[in-house]
Design a protein around this motif. Structure first.
Motif, PDB file in Angstrom:
ATOM      1  N   LEU A   1      -3.219  10.475  -1.726  1.00 51.84           N
ATOM      2  CA  LEU A   1      -3.493  11.486  -2.751  1.00 51.84           C
ATOM      3  C   LEU A   1      -4.836  11.281  -3.442  1.00 51.84           C
ATOM      4  CD1 LEU A   1       0.032  11.850  -4.424  1.00 51.84           C
ATOM      5  CD2 LEU A   1      -1.041  13.327  -2.710  1.00 51.84           C
ATOM      6  N   SER A   2      -5.185  10.035  -3.695  1.00 57.92           N
ATOM      7  CA  SER A   2      -6.444   9.772  -4.405  1.00 57.92           C
ATOM      8  C   SER A   2      -6.866   8.328  -4.175  1.00 57.92           C
ATOM      9  CB  SER A   2      -6.286  10.027  -5.905  1.00 57.92           C
ATOM     10  OG  SER A   2      -5.417   9.075  -6.495  1.00 57.92           O
ATOM     11  N   ARG A   3      -8.142   8.068  -4.389  1.00 56.51           N
ATOM     12  CA  ARG A   3      -8.646   6.698  -4.241  1.00 56.51           C
ATOM     13  C   ARG A   3      -8.067   5.753  -5.286  1.00 56.51           C
ATOM     14  NH1 ARG A   3     -15.080   7.204  -2.598  1.00 56.51           N
ATOM     15  NH2 ARG A   3     -14.723   8.148  -0.522  1.00 56.51           N
ATOM     16  N   PRO A   4      -7.942   6.196  -6.558  1.00 56.84           N
ATOM     17  CA  PRO A   4      -7.340   5.287  -7.553  1.00 56.84           C
ATOM     18  C   PRO A   4      -5.912   4.871  -7.185  1.00 56.84           C
ATOM     19  CG  PRO A   4      -8.496   7.064  -8.663  1.00 56.84           C
ATOM     20  CD  PRO A   4      -8.495   7.410  -7.214  1.00 56.84           C
ATOM     21  N   LEU A   5      -5.099   5.823  -6.709  1.00 53.91           N
ATOM     22  CA  LEU A   5      -3.738   5.488  -6.302  1.00 53.91           C
ATOM     23  C   LEU A   5      -3.745   4.534  -5.112  1.00 53.91           C
ATOM     24  CD1 LEU A   5      -1.597   8.754  -6.539  1.00 53.91           C
ATOM     25  CD2 LEU A   5      -1.224   6.607  -7.740  1.00 53.91           C
ATOM     26  N   CYS A   6      -4.611   4.807  -4.155  1.00 51.88           N
ATOM     27  CA  CYS A   6      -4.727   3.947  -2.981  1.00 51.88           C
ATOM     28  C   CYS A   6      -5.120   2.535  -3.387  1.00 51.88           C
ATOM     29  CB  CYS A   6      -5.757   4.532  -2.015  1.00 51.88           C
ATOM     30  SG  CYS A   6      -5.939   3.597  -0.485  1.00 51.88           S
ATOM     31  N   SER A   7      -6.034   2.434  -4.350  1.00 54.85           N
ATOM     32  CA  SER A   7      -6.496   1.130  -4.816  1.00 54.85           C
ATOM     33  C   SER A   7      -5.369   0.354  -5.494  1.00 54.85           C
ATOM     34  CB  SER A   7      -7.661   1.310  -5.793  1.00 54.85           C
ATOM     35  OG  SER A   7      -8.101   0.072  -6.297  1.00 54.85           O
ATOM     36  N   ILE A   8      -4.530   1.050  -6.263  1.00 53.31           N
ATOM     37  CA  ILE A   8      -3.406   0.400  -6.938  1.00 53.31           C
ATOM     38  C   ILE A   8      -2.390  -0.105  -5.936  1.00 53.31           C
ATOM     39  CG2 ILE A   8      -1.417   0.790  -8.447  1.00 53.31           C
ATOM     40  CD1 ILE A   8      -3.140   2.781 -10.024  1.00 53.31           C
ATOM     41  N   ILE A   9      -2.012   0.755  -4.996  1.00 54.44           N
ATOM     42  CA  ILE A   9      -0.947   0.434  -4.042  1.00 54.44           C
ATOM     43  C   ILE A   9      -1.373  -0.662  -3.067  1.00 54.44           C
ATOM     44  CG2 ILE A   9       0.450   1.390  -2.158  1.00 54.44           C
ATOM     45  CD1 ILE A   9       0.388   4.070  -3.726  1.00 54.44           C
ATOM     46  N   ASP A  10      -2.677  -0.711  -2.740  1.00 53.55           N
ATOM     47  CA  ASP A  10      -3.172  -1.729  -1.818  1.00 53.55           C
ATOM     48  C   ASP A  10      -3.444  -3.077  -2.481  1.00 53.55           C
ATOM     49  OD1 ASP A  10      -3.011   0.027   0.234  1.00 53.55           O
ATOM     50  OD2 ASP A  10      -5.154   0.388   0.449  1.00 53.55           O
ATOM     51  N   ASP A  11      -3.391  -3.102  -3.806  1.00 53.07           N
ATOM     52  CA  ASP A  11      -3.700  -4.338  -4.524  1.00 53.07           C
ATOM     53  C   ASP A  11      -2.639  -5.410  -4.237  1.00 53.07           C
ATOM     54  OD1 ASP A  11      -3.300  -6.035  -7.268  1.00 53.07           O
ATOM     55  OD2 ASP A  11      -5.401  -5.489  -6.964  1.00 53.07           O
ATOM     56  N   PRO A  12      -3.048  -6.629  -3.892  1.00 60.29           N
ATOM     57  CA  PRO A  12      -2.081  -7.697  -3.583  1.00 60.29           C
ATOM     58  C   PRO A  12      -1.081  -7.958  -4.696  1.00 60.29           C
ATOM     59  CG  PRO A  12      -4.291  -8.350  -2.906  1.00 60.29           C
ATOM     60  CD  PRO A  12      -4.439  -7.068  -3.668  1.00 60.29           C
ATOM     61  N   ASP A  13      -1.533  -7.853  -5.951  1.00 60.05           N
ATOM     62  CA  ASP A  13      -0.616  -8.074  -7.069  1.00 60.05           C
ATOM     63  C   ASP A  13       0.455  -6.991  -7.131  1.00 60.05           C
ATOM     64  OD1 ASP A  13      -1.930 -10.366  -7.894  1.00 60.05           O
ATOM     65  OD2 ASP A  13      -3.295  -9.286  -9.234  1.00 60.05           O
ATOM     66  N   PHE A  14       0.069  -5.757  -6.829  1.00 60.13           N
ATOM     67  CA  PHE A  14       1.044  -4.666  -6.821  1.00 60.13           C
ATOM     68  C   PHE A  14       2.041  -4.858  -5.679  1.00 60.13           C
ATOM     69  CE2 PHE A  14       2.630  -0.620  -5.265  1.00 60.13           C
ATOM     70  CZ  PHE A  14       3.140  -0.052  -6.424  1.00 60.13           C
TER      71      PHE A  14
END
Length: 409
Positions: free
Chosen positions: A27-40
């Protein structure tokens, strides 16, 4: 998204199923960045384990099947999955959403069924001690190295001196460990003597007892009683962080210590032992504090009944969220699943449509754990490749039409 606090967004996302999260990535780069984050990814995994949500039951029969644990009503075969999963593919481990698969001792893979991502381990040949030796039984194990945050596969090979060697205890085993983080195999050189006496033909061949049980960063196998050598039951433990063997202390069984067949299992993240008395009764023990002998306690006993004439094999899988957690899902004899209420001592058979008649079961939690340094699956890769191919074809078509048709008469 800029008007919504990041912690609110994260707190909502990590409760969602993996399939939904993979869609949200687009959907968006910010969402992609959150979901791909190792901590998430760790947050989502830990929440699913703590709440017992997004869990699946994996059944290995002639094929592989997946069953939603919340409903336990329908088995779905692993269709349209990677070509490396065949009819004879074995599942020798499940940890944090990853399945360890084997077609042979040189064809091993890790698979995330939620993201459909598969990683084939590099081929590692078995080194025979000498030309006269024959490869014997192969033990496997898979789990999470808590020290280095790595996922490791253990392959342990028994050798025989020759065709007439029925004991297989005269030659030292070969133990090799694959590190997902380093993408390489290493050999464990320091091996204890008791490892040579570990294999017993009928015990390990039946019910896939050669597949180690993972608990608390350690893989466990049973080395069954060998009265001819004066050796009792042993629980062999391999620490994935130290890459060393040790023996796990056992409970004080009482007067009937030599009257049962011992099995190991895992329940609610704790080490379990199953003591099978002549196929008519099974005691299930749980280790509340890992490594501490005094923390062993007998969880429950179960006797044969009308619906179960004998206990050839029993393994606890998971406790129910309902009724105060007094019910446990049991795999019985590789052919039946039952809910057992150990306080009321009542059994209820679970009927799953489309499942195999005989099987081995394990629990798998949906997770985003990546197998290729952050990418989320070969299916997503294929979709991207197809999209790019369509774009190229469309561009060629448009270029052709823009030039028009030039007819030469």
């Amino acid at each position: 998204m800029s008007k919504v606090p990041l912690d609110v967004v994260t707190g909502t996302l990590y409760q969602l199923p993996v399939k939904t999260l993979l869609r949200y990535r687009c959907l968006s780069r910010p969402l992609c960045s959150i979901i791909d984050d190792p901590d998430f990814i760790k947050l989502q995994l830990n929440n699913s384990i703590a709440t017992k949500s997004h869990l699946r039951l994996i059944l290995k029969g002639l094929h592989l099947y997946s069953v939603e644990l919340d409903s336990l009503d329908k088995a779905v075969p692993f269709n349209h999955y990677p070509e490396s999963i065949w009819t004879g593919t074995e599942v020798f481990g499940s940890c944090n959403g990853l399945l360890a698969l084997s077609n042979s001792d040189q064809d091993i893979a890790l698979f995330n069924p939620a993201t459909r991502q598969l990683f084939k381990l590099p081929v590692e040949y078995i080194d025979l001690p000498d030309k006269s030796c024959i490869r014997g039984f192969v033990f496997y194990g898979f789990g999470h190295d808590l020290v280095s945050d790595d996922y490791k596969v253990v392959r342990m090979v028994q050798f025989k001196k020759d065709e007439d060697d029925n004991l297989g205890c005269f030659v030292e085993y070969e133990v090799k460990v694959f590190s997902l983080k380093n993408r390489s195999w290493t050999r464990v050189k320091k091996l204890p003597n008791y490892l040579r006496f570990m294999f017993q033909f009928y015990f390990h061949l039946l019910h896939r007892r050669g597949y180690g049980v993972y608990v608390n960063g350690v893989i466990h196998w049973v080395s069954p009683r060998r009265p001819e050598f004066g050796i009792g039951n042993l629980i062999v433990a391999f620490d994935l962080g130290l890459e060393e063997f040790r023996l796990l202390p056992q409970p004080n069984y009482g007067a009937r210590e030599k009257d049962f067949v011992l099995d190991v299992g895992a329940l609610e993240g704790h080490m379990c032992l199953m003591c099978n008395y002549d196929l008519v009764k099974v005691d299930v023990w749980m280790m509340k504090e890992y490594g501490l002998k005094e923390s062993w306690s007998k969880m429950f006993s179960i006797d044969r009944c009308r619906s179960i004439s004998s206990f050839r094999f029993l393994r606890p899988l998971i406790c129910s969220n309902e009724d105060g957690g007094d019910k446990v899902l049991l795999e019985v004899n590789g052919e039946k699943l039952v809910w057992y209420d150990w306080k009321r001592k009542k059994l209820k058979t679970v009927k799953i449509d489309g499942g195999p008649d005989s099987f081995v079961a394990c629990i798998c939690v949906e997770s985003l754990i990546p197998l290729d340094n952050g990418s989320h699956g070969i299916i997503l890769k294929k979709l991207q490749e197809q999209k790019e191919k369509k774009t190229q074809c469309r561009k060629k078509r448009d270029d052709f039409l823009s030039k028009g048709f030039k007819l030469v008469l």
